[in-house]
Design a protein around this motif. Structure first.
Motif, PDB file in Angstrom:
ATOM      1  N   ARG A  45      42.745  34.261  33.185  1.00  0.00           N
ATOM      2  CA  ARG A  45      44.075  34.143  33.747  1.00  0.00           C
ATOM      3  C   ARG A  45      44.081  33.727  35.218  1.00  0.00           C
ATOM      4  O   ARG A  45      45.137  33.435  35.778  1.00  0.00           O
ATOM      5  N   PHE A  55      34.747  35.098  42.311  1.00  0.00           N
ATOM      6  CA  PHE A  55      34.895  36.537  42.068  1.00  0.00           C
ATOM      7  C   PHE A  55      33.843  37.037  41.071  1.00  0.00           C
ATOM      8  O   PHE A  55      33.240  38.091  41.256  1.00  0.00           O
ATOM      9  N   ALA A 106      31.019  39.895  41.515  1.00  0.00           N
ATOM     10  CA  ALA A 106      30.910  41.109  40.699  1.00  0.00           C
ATOM     11  C   ALA A 106      29.496  41.235  40.131  1.00  0.00           C
ATOM     12  O   ALA A 106      28.894  42.317  40.153  1.00  0.00           O
ATOM     13  N   LEU A 142      36.341  42.901  31.294  1.00  0.00           N
ATOM     14  CA  LEU A 142      37.069  42.909  32.573  1.00  0.00           C
ATOM     15  C   LEU A 142      37.668  41.544  32.903  1.00  0.00           C
ATOM     16  O   LEU A 142      38.789  41.445  33.384  1.00  0.00           O
ATOM     17  N   PHE A 167      40.873  43.418  51.321  1.00  0.00           N
ATOM     18  CA  PHE A 167      40.631  42.073  51.864  1.00  0.00           C
ATOM     19  C   PHE A 167      40.843  42.054  53.372  1.00  0.00           C
ATOM     20  O   PHE A 167      40.074  41.430  54.109  1.00  0.00           O
ATOM     21  N   PHE A 204      32.336  46.644  39.359  1.00  0.00           N
ATOM     22  CA  PHE A 204      32.466  45.185  39.304  1.00  0.00           C
ATOM     23  C   PHE A 204      33.520  44.689  40.291  1.00  0.00           C
ATOM     24  O   PHE A 204      33.331  43.681  40.977  1.00  0.00           O
ATOM     25  N   ILE A 205      34.640  45.386  40.342  1.00  0.00           N
ATOM     26  CA  ILE A 205      35.729  44.937  41.220  1.00  0.00           C
ATOM     27  C   ILE A 205      35.319  44.990  42.688  1.00  0.00           C
ATOM     28  O   ILE A 205      35.534  44.034  43.438  1.00  0.00           O
ATOM     29  N   ALA A 262      33.136  42.042  43.345  1.00  0.00           N
ATOM     30  CA  ALA A 262      33.886  40.791  43.472  1.00  0.00           C
ATOM     31  C   ALA A 262      34.559  40.702  44.837  1.00  0.00           C
ATOM     32  O   ALA A 262      34.514  39.663  45.497  1.00  0.00           O
ATOM     33  N   LEU A 263      35.157  41.798  45.262  1.00  0.00           N
ATOM     34  CA  LEU A 263      35.862  41.794  46.548  1.00  0.00           C
ATOM     35  C   LEU A 263      34.882  41.738  47.714  1.00  0.00           C
ATOM     36  O   LEU A 263      35.048  40.934  48.643  1.00  0.00           O
ATOM     37  N   THR A 303      33.414  38.412  48.774  1.00  0.00           N
ATOM     38  CA  THR A 303      34.240  37.406  49.474  1.00  0.00           C
ATOM     39  C   THR A 303      33.772  37.203  50.907  1.00  0.00           C
ATOM     40  O   THR A 303      33.967  36.133  51.485  1.00  0.00           O
ATOM     41  N   LEU A 306      44.794  35.199  47.369  1.00  0.00           N
ATOM     42  CA  LEU A 306      43.518  35.742  46.905  1.00  0.00           C
ATOM     43  C   LEU A 306      43.752  37.035  46.110  1.00  0.00           C
ATOM     44  O   LEU A 306      43.155  37.245  45.037  1.00  0.00           O
ATOM     45  N   GLN A 362      45.130  36.201  42.672  1.00  0.00           N
ATOM     46  CA  GLN A 362      44.090  35.708  41.757  1.00  0.00           C
ATOM     47  C   GLN A 362      43.202  36.848  41.262  1.00  0.00           C
ATOM     48  O   GLN A 362      42.806  36.880  40.095  1.00  0.00           O
ATOM     49  N   ALA A 363      42.899  37.777  42.144  1.00  0.00           N
ATOM     50  CA  ALA A 363      42.073  38.914  41.744  1.00  0.00           C
ATOM     51  C   ALA A 363      42.791  39.744  40.684  1.00  0.00           C
ATOM     52  O   ALA A 363      42.204  40.112  39.658  1.00  0.00           O
ATOM     53  N   ARG A 416      45.061  38.764  38.606  1.00  0.00           N
ATOM     54  CA  ARG A 416      45.103  38.000  37.362  1.00  0.00           C
ATOM     55  C   ARG A 416      43.754  38.052  36.638  1.00  0.00           C
ATOM     56  O   ARG A 416      43.707  38.100  35.415  1.00  0.00           O
ATOM     57  N   LEU A 417      42.674  38.024  37.419  1.00  0.00           N
ATOM     58  CA  LEU A 417      41.351  38.059  36.794  1.00  0.00           C
ATOM     59  C   LEU A 417      41.056  39.409  36.145  1.00  0.00           C
ATOM     60  O   LEU A 417      40.492  39.476  35.050  1.00  0.00           O
ATOM     61  N   PHE A 418      41.463  40.489  36.802  1.00  0.00           N
ATOM     62  CA  PHE A 418      41.053  41.819  36.347  1.00  0.00           C
ATOM     63  C   PHE A 418      42.008  42.447  35.343  1.00  0.00           C
ATOM     64  O   PHE A 418      41.604  43.284  34.549  1.00  0.00           O
ATOM     65  N   GLY A 459      44.816  42.288  32.231  1.00  0.00           N
ATOM     66  CA  GLY A 459      45.019  41.442  31.057  1.00  0.00           C
ATOM     67  C   GLY A 459      46.453  41.093  30.735  1.00  0.00           C
ATOM     68  O   GLY A 459      46.704  40.268  29.855  1.00  0.00           O
TER      69      GLY A 459
END
Lengths: 216, 216
Positions: free
Chosen positions: A172, A181, A185, A211, B118, B181-182, B185-186, B189, B204, B207-208, B210-212, B214
């Motif tokens: 998404r 990202f 991770a 995830l 961030f 994991f999150i 990812a953060l 950056t 940013l 997008q994060a 949206r990625l994490f 569902g």
DNA sequence: CCTACCGATCGGTAGG
DNA sequence: CCTACCGATCGGTAGG
């Protein structure tokens, strides 16, 4: 300019048009590989700056000056660790994708990429890539550019998969940002994952897929 | 045992039951803060091992021996950078959550946490936390334990939010693993985000999410 | 590869 | 805070 000496040609200035390898040359390349492995291990656990060339020599069973017979400088050793590591895992990554057989789904391809990346990061016998990830700063700008090109090639293999998953709606976020990202991770697992802990690499892969992907 | 000297008591051995601050003491704590800021900046960009105490002194406008008037050792300076940084952002994180008003959704809380993180990582005036993230190794085991406790407190605030999102089905991975994991990812950056680039911190964050998550 | 060595740099300190 | 300094360590080299 010095004429090249007849004996003890420094192996870090290899001659072109290589003739067949003598037994001595095979020995030398093996010693070189031992140095690389020792250096990777120490760089990973202590950091580049906190590792002396004496540490590396001792770990490879040599005297303090001997690493400089194989490598021009400490910095060249770091570069070689990263370069050889990247060459290895880039090839292994391509093989991991090919092993999927014909017409794998995008999800299967992402799974294979993630699983392989975990192997590279925290599996046995892999200090090379963590060193590349965390000792970036210690490279000269020229070295950084060259290693960066290898890293780009490795990461480029992920983009078609992410684009495909974005099209199908499973992913998404925007593929470019998602890639950054996701690598974050995964790369961060170096900091916390315990190979002897309760979580297997397969389970870790499954959790990562859950995830990042919104469906199934 | 030396009796404490009357003049020049080392400020890194502060006396208990502090009396009102004299002008000189205010000066001293300001100089100390300048040292911390200079150290954080240098540690972030060059690494702890590659930064000399002379570099730090020069950046703070002092002579080479002077940092040791304020800090016991180089290692104590690193610890102070991490400790003060964590104290600051932990408080700011709590405020960011409170600013959401009563009964925010779990999604809104996660958004606030990510956005604030961030800010801490790549916003202006924040070298402290990246140093904590990437110079972990340079701490003594005791220092590591203490900073680790502060880090646990900061990260603990995320768990109720992730658990709630897992229950509602927005989060599809196990909350504990998702948290790791999150943060990966953060935190990563720091390696690639360009504050002067095309992507804003709000984008940013979007997008994060949206990625994490569902849904939505 | 080893031996013996050099120049530079570093964290830290004594004394004011 | 500065000055002057110490001991240790480090990357690297010459010569074999």
């Amino acid at each position: 300019m010095n004429p090249p000496s007849v004996q003890d040609p420094a192996p870090h200035a290899p001659r072109r048009g290589r003739p067949r390898k003598s037994a001595q040359e095979r020995d030398e390349s093996q010693r070189r590989a031992e140095l690389l492995r020792a250096a990777a291990r120490l760089f990973r656990h202590q950091g580049f700056d906190a590792t002396s060339t004496r540490d590396i020599a001792a770990a490879a069973g040599m005297q303090s000056g001997s690493p400089f017979y194989y490598f021009e400088s400490k910095s060249a050793l770091l570069y070689a660790v990263m370069h050889d590591g990247m060459a290895l895992v880039t090839q292994a990554q391509a093989q991991a994708l090919q092993a999927l057989g014909p017409r794998p789904t995008a999800r299967a391809r992402l799974q294979a990429l993630i699983r392989h990346h975990f192997e590279v990061l925290v599996g046995p016998a892999s200090d090379f890539i963590p060193v590349m990830l965390y000792e970036w700063r210690a490279l000269t700008p020229e070295q950084r550019a060259r290693i960066g090109a290898l890293k780009d090639r490795y990461e480029a293999a992920w983009m078609p998969v992410l684009v495909s998953l974005r099209r199908s709606g499973s992913l998404r976020a925007r593929p470019e940002v998602a890639r950054l990202f996701i690598f974050g991770a995964l790369n961060w697992t170096v900091q916390w994952f315990d190979p002897h802990g309760p979580l297997s690499l397969d389970e870790l892969t499954e959790q990562a897929l859950r995830l990042f992907l919104g469906d199934r």
